[in-house]
Scaffold this active site. Structure first.
Site, PDB file in Angstrom:
ATOM      1  N   ASP A  73     -98.047 -42.610  42.493  1.00  0.00           N
ATOM      2  CA  ASP A  73     -97.952 -41.947  41.205  1.00  0.00           C
ATOM      3  C   ASP A  73     -99.026 -40.846  41.158  1.00  0.00           C
ATOM      4  O   ASP A  73     -99.816 -40.684  42.085  1.00  0.00           O
ATOM      5  CB  ASP A  73     -98.116 -42.946  40.061  1.00  0.00           C
ATOM      6  CG  ASP A  73     -97.438 -42.468  38.785  1.00  0.00           C
ATOM      7  OD1 ASP A  73     -97.189 -41.255  38.639  1.00  0.00           O
ATOM      8  OD2 ASP A  73     -97.148 -43.317  37.914  1.00  0.00           O
ATOM      9  N   TRP A  74     -99.045 -40.114  40.058  1.00  0.00           N
ATOM     10  CA  TRP A  74     -99.899 -38.935  39.890  1.00  0.00           C
ATOM     11  C   TRP A  74    -101.360 -39.251  40.272  1.00  0.00           C
ATOM     12  O   TRP A  74    -102.041 -39.995  39.578  1.00  0.00           O
ATOM     13  CB  TRP A  74     -99.819 -38.464  38.437  1.00  0.00           C
ATOM     14  CG  TRP A  74    -100.748 -37.358  38.075  1.00  0.00           C
ATOM     15  CD1 TRP A  74    -102.077 -37.476  37.798  1.00  0.00           C
ATOM     16  CD2 TRP A  74    -100.428 -35.981  37.937  1.00  0.00           C
ATOM     17  NE1 TRP A  74    -102.617 -36.252  37.494  1.00  0.00           N
ATOM     18  CE2 TRP A  74    -101.627 -35.311  37.581  1.00  0.00           C
ATOM     19  CE3 TRP A  74     -99.263 -35.235  38.081  1.00  0.00           C
ATOM     20  CZ2 TRP A  74    -101.667 -33.936  37.352  1.00  0.00           C
ATOM     21  CZ3 TRP A  74     -99.314 -33.875  37.866  1.00  0.00           C
ATOM     22  CH2 TRP A  74    -100.500 -33.236  37.508  1.00  0.00           C
TER      23      TRP A  74
END
Length: 309
Positions: free
Chosen positions: A247-248
């Site tokens: 994820d980010w």
């Protein structure tokens, strides 16, 4: 849905991928391990941005049909409708891709790899992303996970309306303490297997091509560096053979969790746990070549991940 055709195609793709990886330099391999992958012109590989979104319609790439959010769609208790919605989304996504390719546009939100659906179980109303999921019920979320993957991908990955699905966020994200994004979870193995993993397993059975690791740690081990999740369960128990993306900036976040001493350590632990691709923070780009040269990361791990991608 009969996935025989897809499985046969995937075998062909895997062999071709291995041939390409065998011809790449180490720098070229690492350049493929981030969401904005560079072109490798001499091998005919175009630049490609893996990041696209389709949670309730094609997002951030111009005009598109807006369908109900996942929590609303799940409230219909109609998996056939969910599959029909996902099929419509995939057709729009493919049409947009064809148009953008015509103009040579390979920017973010222009690809065929969509980071949807979100199949997290959540039981705390403070979790800020409840609209993205199907609710608290394991069975309903599992049924909807399968329906969405079936609708996105279909039974022929080479068809003009197929896109690649991504089951996220793996795993336990909806159980983060106080509902906070980057917080800890305390999930026993029994709870993990009985509550939080079944929707992800159903997505895998449906042939989901990619997974995204979650922000949270479980009892101190972040998902992006959790070998038990990413390798033992996902690949070992379920036989998943696609790729896993962070994820980010969640690779770098492992330092904040106290699991890694610095970003270089995070790059090493992410890759060796089974995380193939990094989103955003650039830790892989900066450190993987150096880690291989120092003997701290195996070139076999690099080759495995790039072939998966």
């Amino acid at each position: 849905m009969d996935l025989t055709q897809n499985k046969e195609k995937i075998k062909e793709f895997q062999e071709r991928a291995k041939e390409l990886v065998a011809q790449m330099t180490l720098e070229e391999k690492v350049s493929q391990m981030v969401h904005g992958a560079a072109a490798v012109d001499r091998l005919g590989i175009k630049a490609y941005n893996w990041w696209n979104e389709a949670l309730h319609g094609v997002a951030r790439a111009g005009t598109a049909t807006v369908f109900p959010q996942a929590i609303g769609l799940a409230a219909t208790f109609d998996e056939d409708l969910a599959e029909e919605v996902a099929d419509a989304v995939s057709t729009e996504g493919r049409a947009k891709f064809n148009m953008q390719q015509k103009f040579g546009d390979t920017d973010i939100y222009k690809g065929l790899t969509f980071w949807s659906p979100n199949v997290n179980i959540f039981r705390d109303p403070r979790w800020g992303r409840i609209a993205e999921g199907c609710g608290e019920d394991v069975y309903l979320t599992s049924v909807m996970a399968k329906a969405m993957v079936d609708g996105f991908q279909g039974d022929d990955l080479t068809s003009p309306s197929s896109i690649a699905a991504c089951a996220k966020h793996f795993a336990g994200y909806g159980a983060s303490e106080a509902g906070r994004d980057y917080n800890s979870t305390y999930i026993t193995e029994r709870q993990l297997r009985n509550v939080y993993l079944p929707p992800f397993e159903e997505a895998c059975k449906a042939g989901c091509l990619t997974y995204m690791s979650s922000f949270n740690d479980n009892d101190g081990v972040p998902s992006s560096g959790n070998k038990h999740l990413l390798t033992d369960i996902l690949r070992g128990d379920w036989g998943f053979d696609g790729f896993v993306v962070s994820d980010w900036a969640s690779v770098n976040e492992m330092v904040s969790h106290g699991f890694c001493s610095d970003p270089k350590d995070a790059a090493m632990k992410g890759l060796t746990a089974g995380l193939d691709m990094e989103m955003v923070s650039g830790t892989y780009i900066r450190y993987l070549k150096e880690l291989v040269e120092e003997g701290k990361v195996s070139i076999d791990d690099i080759d495995r991940s790039v072939a998966n991608i």
